[in-house]
Design a protein around this motif. Structure first.
Motif, PDB file in Angstrom:
ATOM      1  N   ASP A 408      34.848  -8.527 -20.295  1.00 32.68           N
ATOM      2  CA  ASP A 408      36.062  -8.395 -21.118  1.00 32.68           C
ATOM      3  C   ASP A 408      37.261  -8.465 -20.200  1.00 32.68           C
ATOM      4  OD1 ASP A 408      38.191  -7.678 -22.741  1.00 32.68           O
ATOM      5  OD2 ASP A 408      37.050  -6.192 -23.867  1.00 32.68           O
ATOM      6  N   PHE A 409      38.025  -9.555 -20.338  1.00 34.93           N
ATOM      7  CA  PHE A 409      39.186  -9.768 -19.462  1.00 34.93           C
ATOM      8  C   PHE A 409      40.196  -8.629 -19.580  1.00 34.93           C
ATOM      9  CE2 PHE A 409      43.428 -11.437 -18.617  1.00 34.93           C
ATOM     10  CZ  PHE A 409      43.263 -12.048 -17.389  1.00 34.93           C
ATOM     11  N   GLU A 410      40.397  -8.125 -20.821  1.00 39.08           N
ATOM     12  CA  GLU A 410      41.400  -7.081 -21.025  1.00 39.08           C
ATOM     13  C   GLU A 410      40.941  -5.734 -20.451  1.00 39.08           C
ATOM     14  OE1 GLU A 410      42.436 -10.397 -23.315  1.00 39.08           O
ATOM     15  OE2 GLU A 410      40.553  -9.254 -23.453  1.00 39.08           O
ATOM     16  N   MET A 411      39.646  -5.521 -20.434  1.00 38.45           N
ATOM     17  CA  MET A 411      39.144  -4.260 -19.904  1.00 38.45           C
ATOM     18  C   MET A 411      39.185  -4.239 -18.385  1.00 38.45           C
ATOM     19  SD  MET A 411      38.361  -2.173 -22.313  1.00 38.45           S
ATOM     20  CE  MET A 411      37.246  -1.053 -21.474  1.00 38.45           C
ATOM     21  N   LYS A 412      38.807  -5.324 -17.736  1.00 39.69           N
ATOM     22  CA  LYS A 412      38.825  -5.390 -16.281  1.00 39.69           C
ATOM     23  C   LYS A 412      38.903  -6.845 -15.865  1.00 39.69           C
ATOM     24  CE  LYS A 412      36.711  -3.306 -12.226  1.00 39.69           C
ATOM     25  NZ  LYS A 412      35.672  -2.385 -11.717  1.00 39.69           N
ATOM     26  N   LYS A 413      39.901  -7.177 -15.071  1.00 40.11           N
ATOM     27  CA  LYS A 413      40.129  -8.557 -14.694  1.00 40.11           C
ATOM     28  C   LYS A 413      39.348  -8.951 -13.442  1.00 40.11           C
ATOM     29  CE  LYS A 413      44.825  -8.348 -16.566  1.00 40.11           C
ATOM     30  NZ  LYS A 413      46.266  -8.494 -16.281  1.00 40.11           N
ATOM     31  N   GLU A 414      38.938  -7.972 -12.656  1.00 35.78           N
ATOM     32  CA  GLU A 414      38.317  -8.298 -11.379  1.00 35.78           C
ATOM     33  C   GLU A 414      37.219  -7.291 -11.071  1.00 35.78           C
ATOM     34  OE1 GLU A 414      40.637  -9.740  -7.798  1.00 35.78           O
ATOM     35  OE2 GLU A 414      40.158  -7.694  -7.208  1.00 35.78           O
ATOM     36  N   HIS A 415      36.088  -7.782 -10.603  1.00 38.89           N
ATOM     37  CA  HIS A 415      34.967  -6.931 -10.214  1.00 38.89           C
ATOM     38  C   HIS A 415      34.627  -7.195  -8.750  1.00 38.89           C
ATOM     39  CE1 HIS A 415      33.877  -5.529 -14.267  1.00 38.89           C
ATOM     40  NE2 HIS A 415      34.288  -6.727 -14.658  1.00 38.89           N
TER      41      HIS A 415
END
Length: 456
Positions: A408-415
């Motif tokens: 989910d882009f809105e939840m977390k943009k980078e891992h």
């Protein structure tokens, strides 16, 4: 001679005064006295001199009373009689007497009569301090009493000034005992106390007078439970039981910190750490233990090409307590001199080392990872550290990197996906001249960067 000498005249005056005082004393000591409750409104009949003396009547002082010259009746004025103000020194006695002077009879006799100002319950009790503090040791026996010095005061007298006390919100832990005529107010401990469970109690001490319409006052009673040394140190679950360090670690490096706790307070909670005398000479040579912080540090630079495992037994010492102990196993890993690389084969679409990955896509294969090196790395494997929405599964000597769920882009943009080398159940970050690759995944794509492997 008809007028008399000055000495004779003085004697005659003195005799006259003595006769007057005698006459006044007879009148004052007789049955002529009156009483009235304090704070009465103007115009209230207090009494009359007509039953004892004939008219006319004249009241010499009309500050609180005025008199009808024909009837001898006298009444309250606009200025109310406040018993506590008129008799400030006699508020603890039953009677406040004000003497009044009047002229009666046609002969103009001077008389003096008392008016008793009766008390009404117009003053509430009051505490000098709104908070009363008391310290009680936690090991006190049930039934022990403690004197409360801060008693309430009431300016009224009689029942209006007699006080009764009770506690509110004590939870049954404390009660009151009142003794003597003073009285002495005692706080009684009703249940066993434990400072580590509850170190303070707050309740209301209420004083109520015994008047017809009782008045009361409240003070906050705060009981602080003081500590006794009834607990001993114990090692926390967070205290490490094992730790791994590289074979090329530098002097003064922090190896671990042992952690013990004591629920007591102050000096009773003081803890010192020490190594067991049975620790090996090799361990004593390599490690030091700070007695106050529990820090275990290296005492020298390591240059180890071989695996080594050392056991440290640590004591936590408390005041008047047997020591608690824990064991810390320190594993020293050999320094790696061989080169090792991780080969990456991208599966998903990528641009400039970045994989383009739309959000909300079901679990998807991203890349193939392969560990390359000489025979010394045989038996090693790759694993992902931490909790991330990715998996690394073995595939015929290689590893498939995939998403484990839709991103989910809105939840977390980078891992950040840390990948480590695991060899013989020991986790490594690498060594020698190999390369480390760490991946950063966003809903828009997957990228990686390179840095040198370090032993871990």
């Amino acid at each position: 001679m008809g007028h008399g000498t000055p000495d004779n005249m003085a004697c005659a005056g003195l005799l006259q005064n003595l006769l007057l005082l005698f006459r006044l004393r007879q009148i004052v000591c007789g049955s002529v006295q009156f009483s009235i409750p304090e704070e009465k409104e103007p115009g209230v009949l207090v009494g009359s001199l007509s039953k004892s003396f004939s008219p006319p009547y004249q009241l010499l002082t009309q500050e609180y009373l005025w008199m009808d010259t024909n009837t001898g009746n006298f009444y309250t004025t606009e200025q109310k009689m406040d018993r506590e103000a008129l008799c400030p020194e006699d508020t603890e006695t039953e009677e406040c007497i004000i003497l009044h002077n009047a002229i009666v009879r046609p002969s103009g006799d001077l008389i003096q009569f008392p008016v008793i100002i009766e008390d009404i319950n117009d003053n509430a009790p009051h505490f000098v301090n709104s908070e009363i503090h008391l310290r009680v040791p936690e090991d006190v026996s049930v039934g022990t009493s403690f004197l409360l010095d801060d008693q309430a005061q009431d300016r009224d007298v009689g029942l209006n000034g007699d006080l009764q006390y009770h506690l509110e919100d004590s939870g049954g832990v404390f009660s009151l005992k009142v003794e003597g005529d003073e009285p002495f107010i005692m706080l009684v401990v009703q249940t066993a106390l434990d400072r580590e469970t509850q170190d303070q109690y707050q309740m209301a001490l209420v004083a109520t007078d015994c008047g017809t319409d009782p008045l009361s006052a409240t003070a906050t009673l705060i009981v602080t439970v003081t500590d006794v040394n009834d607990n001993c140190p114990s090692f926390s679950p967070e205290s490490p039981r094992s730790v791994t360090i590289p074979g090329d670690s530098a002097r003064n490096m922090l190896v671990a910190q042992v952690i013990a706790t004591d629920p007591d307070s102050g000096l009773n909670a003081a803890i010192t750490y020490s190594l067991s005398p049975k620790v090996s000479d090799r361990a004593k040579e390599l490690f030091s233990l700070d007695s106050l912080t529990g820090y275990i540090r290296l005492t020298q630079d390591l240059k180890s090409d071989n695996s080594e495992e050392l056991l440290l037994k640590v004591f936590a010492n408390g005041h008047h307590c047997p020591p608690a102990d824990t064991k810390v196993t320190v594993s020293i890993l050999p320094t790696l001199n061989q080169e090792m690389t991780i080969k990456i084969g991208f599966i998903a679409e990528h641009q400039n080392q970045t994989l383009v990955l739309p959000e909300n896509k079901p679990p998807t294969a991203l890349a193939i990872l392969e560990l390359e090196g000489d025979s010394s790395f045989k038996g090693s494997s790759l694993v992902i550290e931490g909790k991330v929405p990715f998996t690394l599964s073995p595939q015929n000597g290689k590893y498939l990197l995939s998403t484990s769920k839709a991103l989910d882009f809105e939840m977390k943009k980078e891992h950040h996906i840390p990948v480590v080398v695991q060899r013989r159940s020991v986790s490594l970050s690498a060594g020698g001249g190999g390369e480390q690759r760490a991946w950063f995944v966003t809903a828009a794509g997957l990228s990686f960067r390179r840095r040198q492997w370090r032993e871990r």
